[in-house]
Every structure is written in C-alpha cells, then in structure tokens.
Design a protein around this motif. Structure first.
Motif, mmCIF file in Angstrom:
data_model
loop_
_atom_site.group_PDB
_atom_site.id
_atom_site.type_symbol
_atom_site.label_atom_id
_atom_site.label_comp_id
_atom_site.label_asym_id
_atom_site.label_seq_id
_atom_site.Cartn_x
_atom_site.Cartn_y
_atom_site.Cartn_z
ATOM 1 N N SER A 81 -5.763 -12.708 6.068
ATOM 2 C CA SER A 81 -4.733 -13.582 5.500
ATOM 3 C C SER A 81 -3.526 -12.715 5.146
ATOM 4 O O SER A 81 -3.611 -11.494 5.080
ATOM 5 N N SER A 82 -2.420 -13.355 4.898
ATOM 6 C CA SER A 82 -1.186 -12.594 4.743
ATOM 7 C C SER A 82 -1.125 -11.764 3.460
ATOM 8 O O SER A 82 -0.252 -10.928 3.328
ATOM 9 N N ARG A 83 -2.035 -11.994 2.523
ATOM 10 C CA ARG A 83 -1.949 -11.195 1.279
ATOM 11 C C ARG A 83 -3.073 -10.168 1.161
ATOM 12 O O ARG A 83 -3.442 -9.754 0.073
ATOM 13 N N ILE A 100 2.551 -6.327 2.732
ATOM 14 C CA ILE A 100 2.049 -7.563 3.351
ATOM 15 C C ILE A 100 3.156 -8.202 4.185
ATOM 16 O O ILE A 100 4.339 -8.087 3.854
ATOM 17 N N GLU A 101 2.718 -8.851 5.240
ATOM 18 C CA GLU A 101 3.684 -9.539 6.108
ATOM 19 C C GLU A 101 3.938 -10.943 5.575
ATOM 20 O O GLU A 101 3.058 -11.565 4.984
ATOM 21 N N GLY A 102 5.136 -11.410 5.795
ATOM 22 C CA GLY A 102 5.456 -12.806 5.483
ATOM 23 C C GLY A 102 5.656 -13.094 4.008
ATOM 24 O O GLY A 102 5.590 -14.248 3.582
ATOM 25 N N ASP A 137 -7.545 -8.823 -1.435
ATOM 26 C CA ASP A 137 -6.776 -10.023 -1.109
ATOM 27 C C ASP A 137 -6.112 -10.509 -2.406
ATOM 28 O O ASP A 137 -6.788 -11.014 -3.311
#
Ligand code: CDT
Length: 357
Positions: free
Chosen positions: A2-4, A179-181, A317
């Motif tokens: 996931s993104s985080r 992190i991405e996004g 996460d």
C-alpha cells in the motif's frame, strides 16, 4: 505494498571500545550496516546516540583539547557542517549513493553569531533524496551528573558536565521521498478546507535521544503534531557496581524499563518507533542491546538478538497509526487541558499537605 508502507531499520552498533578507537574503524562498521540495509530495501536507517565514538560521557575527561575531539563544529552559517566532516562524510556519501535516509547522533559544538559556544548531544535526519539534512534535534533530558562520582570503580554518567540541554524543542517534520503518492499542500488546497488531510501527507517524524524516551512529555509533544514514526538512538548502562543487584539483575531491569518506555510511548501516541542502541562492553562500562521497532499498538515487532553490529529491520504501514489516533487517543475528542497546567507550571514534586493526627 500500500502507499504508506516502507522498510525502516535500527543499525545497532556493538561496542566502540575506547576513547582512542580509530574513527575510520567505526565509520566502516556503519557503512557496512548501510550496505546490508540496501540489500533489504530499507529506506531509512537509524543509528545510535553519539554513534561515531565510544559513549564519552561515561569517562572523566579533564583536558579541554581531549573533550573537543568528541564534538563537531556548527554555526548559524553552517548548521549541518557535520555533513562535510571527515568523521561523517563517507557515511553521508554512501547514504546518498544507496538512496537511504539516515539519522545519527553526535556531539555538536555550536558557535553562535555572538561567539558563544554551546555543546549539545544532537541527532540529525539526512534525506538522501534531498541530499541535505532536513531536521536536527538536541537532547533535552540529560541524565547523570556534573561532578564525577569519586568513589573508586564506579560507572560515570557525566552528560550534565559535557552538554547543555537542547534548545530546539520537540519539532516534528515531514519526510519527502519515503512513500509514493503522499498528499501535498497543492493537492490539499484544491480539495478545500473541509477535507481531512491527517494521515495522508508525507510521513510525520520526530527524534528523541536516549533518556528522552523515558519522559512522556516529549512523546506527547510529538503526538500532538500527529507523529507517525519516532526515531531514537541510545547508550543505556546495563549495570553499574554502585547500584544494588547482580549485574544480570540490573541488566534485566534496564531492559525492562527500556522496552516499557518505548512500548508505552508508541502506544499512547499511536506511532511506530525505531530504537537503535550501542551495545556491549565499552571501557567505561556495559551497555544494553535490544534495539527494536515498535508498532502503534505498543508491540515490539522486531528486536536485536546480539550485542554486536546488527541490522534490525521491518516493513511498517503508517496506515496502522490511524486506529489509535482516531479512537482511544483521538486527542481532539478526549484531552482535558483545563486539568494539565501542573505539567508545565511545576518541575519538582509537591506532595499534598501532611495530615493531622
Ligand atoms: N545516554 C543516556 O541517556 N543514558 C541514560 C542512562 C540512564 S541509566 C537509567 C538512559 O536513560 O538510558
């Protein structure tokens, strides 16, 4: 992923034996740990308090010239001069090459514009993607004493002699590139004021140094800034001849209090934390190990198994911080600040008046 999610590590160091241990030796050990971190896709490595040397506040050092060897110069013109110090630069270069963020501790000798010199026990956060330090923390809770304990054979703790309490407070900061996004300020402006941005931006981090982890006040200052990941380096005495209990009993108790502080701080502020120690027998005394990563429920996810150089890593996460932040520790709903003034108005203990017979 996931993104985080991203992978973090504590780079535990075994002992740095003595006041004269050559700096390049220790630096090479740190770089080796960084290379191992790269193989495990780690994005952030936390090194211990006063990483580059033996724990020098454990020694009585009389000569100003000798003491100066344990400090790195800094000033308003060059607050992060550590980056180009020969004692640290090879580590910075390696972090940049590998694209790994690092935080590490060192003695900082600060010369203000008026010429006043102050020594701090400091940690910085170096961002590999930005190629610069993006945060500095100066240890606030200095343990130990100013005057050496003159009893023969005792273990010294002289941080009050060598350092001034930090003056930067507990300032959280966001880290780009982990992190991405992540939601950025421009996106947030487009969303409008009613949109809740908490837990959506770049990770919110903060730093503590060793003894600070025992004080709820620092953790809560960070908690109130929405911290998601706390970084902490330490050198904690395992046992000392002047205190009661066998060496093994003292070490068990030191480990218990270390874990208790790290786990309670993480749980009560719903954040992950990474704790990185220097461990084993140095000439001044023995240091606990147990470098660890703690989750927002207060569980230790992973912990060192040795008293040597060891990389302790886990994928975390940050989404897991939300439960605590939105339920039990939703500060905006549950804190009662009208009853907390004693926390800042008072330093020592004032017991209630004695009862009459
Ligand atoms: N370095 C450092 O802060 N050490 C202290 C030793 C105190 S002994 C309980 C610490 O709090 O770990």
């Amino acid at each position: 992923m996931s993104s985080r999610q991203f992978t973090v590590a504590a780079a535990q160091l075994g002992p740095v034996k003595s006041l004269t241990t050559p700096r390049p030796e220790t630096l090479a050990r740190m770089i080796k740990l960084l290379e191992e971190a790269a193989l495990k896709s780690v994005k952030l490595v936390v090194f211990p308090e006063l990483t580059f040397t033996t724990f020098f506040p454990g020694y009585i050092i009389e000569s100003a010239e000798e003491i100066a060897k344990f400090f790195e110069p800094a000033s308003p013109a060059k607050p992060y001069a550590i980056l180009t110090s020969p004692n640290a630069e090879p580590l910075i270069d390696k972090a940049t090459e590998l694209g790994i963020d690092i935080s590490f501790g060192y003695g900082e000798r600060w010369t203000a514009d008026d010429g006043k010199v102050t020594d701090y026990n400091t940690a910085v956060y170096y961002s590999a993607s930005q190629k610069r330090c993006i945060a500095k923390y100066r240890k606030i809770h200095l343990p130990g004493r100013y005057e050496p304990d003159t009893r023969p054979g005792v273990t010294q703790q002289l941080e009050k002699r060598y350092f001034t309490p930090g003056d930067l407070g507990f300032q959280a900061f966001r880290v780009p590139g982990l992190i991405e996004g992540a939601l950025k300020s421009e996106d947030s402006a487009a969303l409008g004021a009613s949109e809740d941005t908490q837990g959506k931006g770049d990770p919110v981090l903060g730093m503590l140094i060793c003894n600070d982890r025992r004080w709820a006040e620092g953790w809560r200052c960070y908690g109130l800034q929405g911290i998601e990941l706390l970084l902490d380096g330490y050198n904690t005495t395992a046992f000392a001849p002047q205190y009661e209990g066998s060496n093994a009993e003292q070490e068990d108790e030191a480990l218990f209090h270390h874990r208790l502080s790290c786990q309670a701080g993480s749980y009560q502020n719903a954040c992950f934390s990474v704790h990185s120690g220097k461990a084993g027998e140095e000439d001044h005394g023995s240091l606990i190990a147990s470098s660890c990563i703690v989750d927002p429920n207060g569980h230790i996810i992973t912990e060192s198994k040795t008293k040597d150089d060891e990389l302790v890593y886990a994928t975390i996460d940050l989404e897991k911080c939300r439960k605590g932040k939105e339920r039990v520790f939703a500060f905006d709903k549950h804190r009662r600040v009208e009853h907390y003034s004693r926390l800042v108005d008072q330093v020592g203990v004032k017991e209630p008046a004695l009862l009459s017979r």
